[in-house]
Enzyme design. Sequence first.
Site, PDB file in Angstrom:
ATOM      1  N   ASP A  55     -14.267  -1.534   5.662  1.00 38.45           N
ATOM      2  CA  ASP A  55     -14.629  -0.228   6.225  1.00 38.45           C
ATOM      3  C   ASP A  55     -15.915   0.330   5.628  1.00 38.45           C
ATOM      4  O   ASP A  55     -16.804   0.767   6.351  1.00 38.45           O
ATOM      5  CB  ASP A  55     -13.475   0.782   6.114  1.00 38.45           C
ATOM      6  N   GLY A  72       1.238   5.501  -4.511  1.00 36.87           N
ATOM      7  CA  GLY A  72       0.764   4.353  -5.266  1.00 36.87           C
ATOM      8  C   GLY A  72       1.109   3.014  -4.652  1.00 36.87           C
ATOM      9  O   GLY A  72       0.973   1.980  -5.297  1.00 36.87           O
ATOM     10  N   SER A  87      -1.590   4.777   1.709  1.00 35.97           N
ATOM     11  CA  SER A  87      -2.461   5.917   1.974  1.00 35.97           C
ATOM     12  C   SER A  87      -1.731   7.257   1.901  1.00 35.97           C
ATOM     13  O   SER A  87      -1.926   8.142   2.732  1.00 35.97           O
ATOM     14  CB  SER A  87      -3.143   5.763   3.341  1.00 35.97           C
ATOM     15  N   SER A  88      -0.939   7.425   0.859  1.00 35.03           N
ATOM     16  CA  SER A  88      -0.236   8.697   0.676  1.00 35.03           C
ATOM     17  C   SER A  88      -1.214   9.842   0.449  1.00 35.03           C
ATOM     18  O   SER A  88      -0.978  10.967   0.909  1.00 35.03           O
ATOM     19  CB  SER A  88       0.736   8.601  -0.495  1.00 35.03           C
ATOM     20  N   SER A  89      -2.322   9.584  -0.233  1.00 36.86           N
ATOM     21  CA  SER A  89      -3.290  10.653  -0.509  1.00 36.86           C
ATOM     22  C   SER A  89      -3.989  11.097   0.767  1.00 36.86           C
ATOM     23  O   SER A  89      -4.166  12.299   1.008  1.00 36.86           O
ATOM     24  CB  SER A  89      -4.319  10.188  -1.547  1.00 36.86           C
ATOM     25  N   ASP A 127      -8.563   4.957   6.411  1.00 38.11           N
ATOM     26  CA  ASP A 127      -7.273   5.604   6.226  1.00 38.11           C
ATOM     27  C   ASP A 127      -7.187   6.915   6.998  1.00 38.11           C
ATOM     28  O   ASP A 127      -6.187   7.200   7.667  1.00 38.11           O
ATOM     29  CB  ASP A 127      -7.021   5.847   4.742  1.00 38.11           C
ATOM     30  N   TYR A 176     -11.970  -0.968  -7.748  1.00 32.61           N
ATOM     31  CA  TYR A 176     -12.412  -0.681  -6.385  1.00 32.61           C
ATOM     32  C   TYR A 176     -13.913  -0.417  -6.372  1.00 32.61           C
ATOM     33  O   TYR A 176     -14.650  -0.946  -5.538  1.00 32.61           O
ATOM     34  CB  TYR A 176     -11.624   0.520  -5.851  1.00 32.61           C
TER      35      TYR A 176
END
Length: 386
Positions: free
Chosen positions: A40, A126, A130-132, A176, A228
């Site tokens: 991406d 975690g 893509s919880s954030s 995301d 990352y």
Amino acid sequence: MTRPLSAGQLADRFDSVFGAAPDGVWQAPGRVNLIGEHTDYNEGFVLPFAIDKAARVAVRLRPDSRVRLLSTFGNQGLTTADAGSLNRGTARGWTKYPLGVLWALQQRGLPVRGLDLLLDSDVPRGAGLSSSHAIECAVISALNELAAAGLDARDMVLATQRAENDFVGAPTGIMDQSASLRAAAGHALFLDCRDQSIRLVPFDAESAGLVMLVIDTKVSHSHAGGGYASRRASCELGAEVLGVKALRDVGIGELDEACGLLDQETFRRVRHVVTENDRVLQTVGLLDGAGPAAIGPLLDASHASMRDDFEISCPELDLAVEAARAAGAIGARMTGGGFGGSAIALTPASEEQQVRAAVEHAFAGAGYPAPDIFSVRPSAGAMRLA
């Protein structure tokens, strides 16, 4: 797994905490990336889908600049801030995400007043789902409506990306947020990250007699960490040396020449991105034609590339993939940014219990904590619930 509150239950909890009803309740889903990892931010192609697990926020605007944030999970307690002096350095835990969205909207010149917010989420944290971003997309959906900001989906994607990059400090792309805001039930989202154009691609695993299993290894990861960022830096270096705007512009046929121009580590990073873009395009073609049962080998090849070329897997992810495949999954790969999180296993429904048992047995045999294994289905994007 966490049992989510209904919209009504969340509104009632909000009322009991803040002393008044919310202006509304919004939700935004987590996502599974079917294929297309670390493409991406290289302006390439991705193919995620929204899942049937989501973050929900009850929100009420305030007439002053006070911000009060509370969640139904953890022990952080009530967090307060001033909307007029948001500071990345003082945000902590999950509150970085709603505060980052507030900050990003302010950077766009939108006057954002204070607010009260109560968060509930059943997106595993975690786990690479893509919880954030689910939190950010729920918050921006609420504020876009309540503040009459008039942002379209593309605007909201870019605003939440800015929150992630410049406030949270995670150098993520737009996949995301796009999945959480723009997805549709029963489909994967084919996204061109260069121009944000999308196409909904049918992905009805259930009708094909398949189930998508998520294997949460319980190895926590963070996009704000160095692994990352270093991968992204390698990609930028590769593009610079090869004289292209982004690795999206490098074709498979150009890899032999690239090998002679790049150091071996940078070349491996470039090779992953170039071949992964090609795998996304092949997967879309198969879903348009033969259907989900045909994509297994591409999922397997994607995992091998992330393990060997991009080096973002870990022993637990590799074991999950290997055990699932050996027990009957037609394809499996790690999903998400890497260094932990989850693997996915596209599995015949008739083999689901066998695959679950095999992965659990393999983890126990290796002395790893028991993974969480659950199924997900392609679901709708962000929406107002109440």
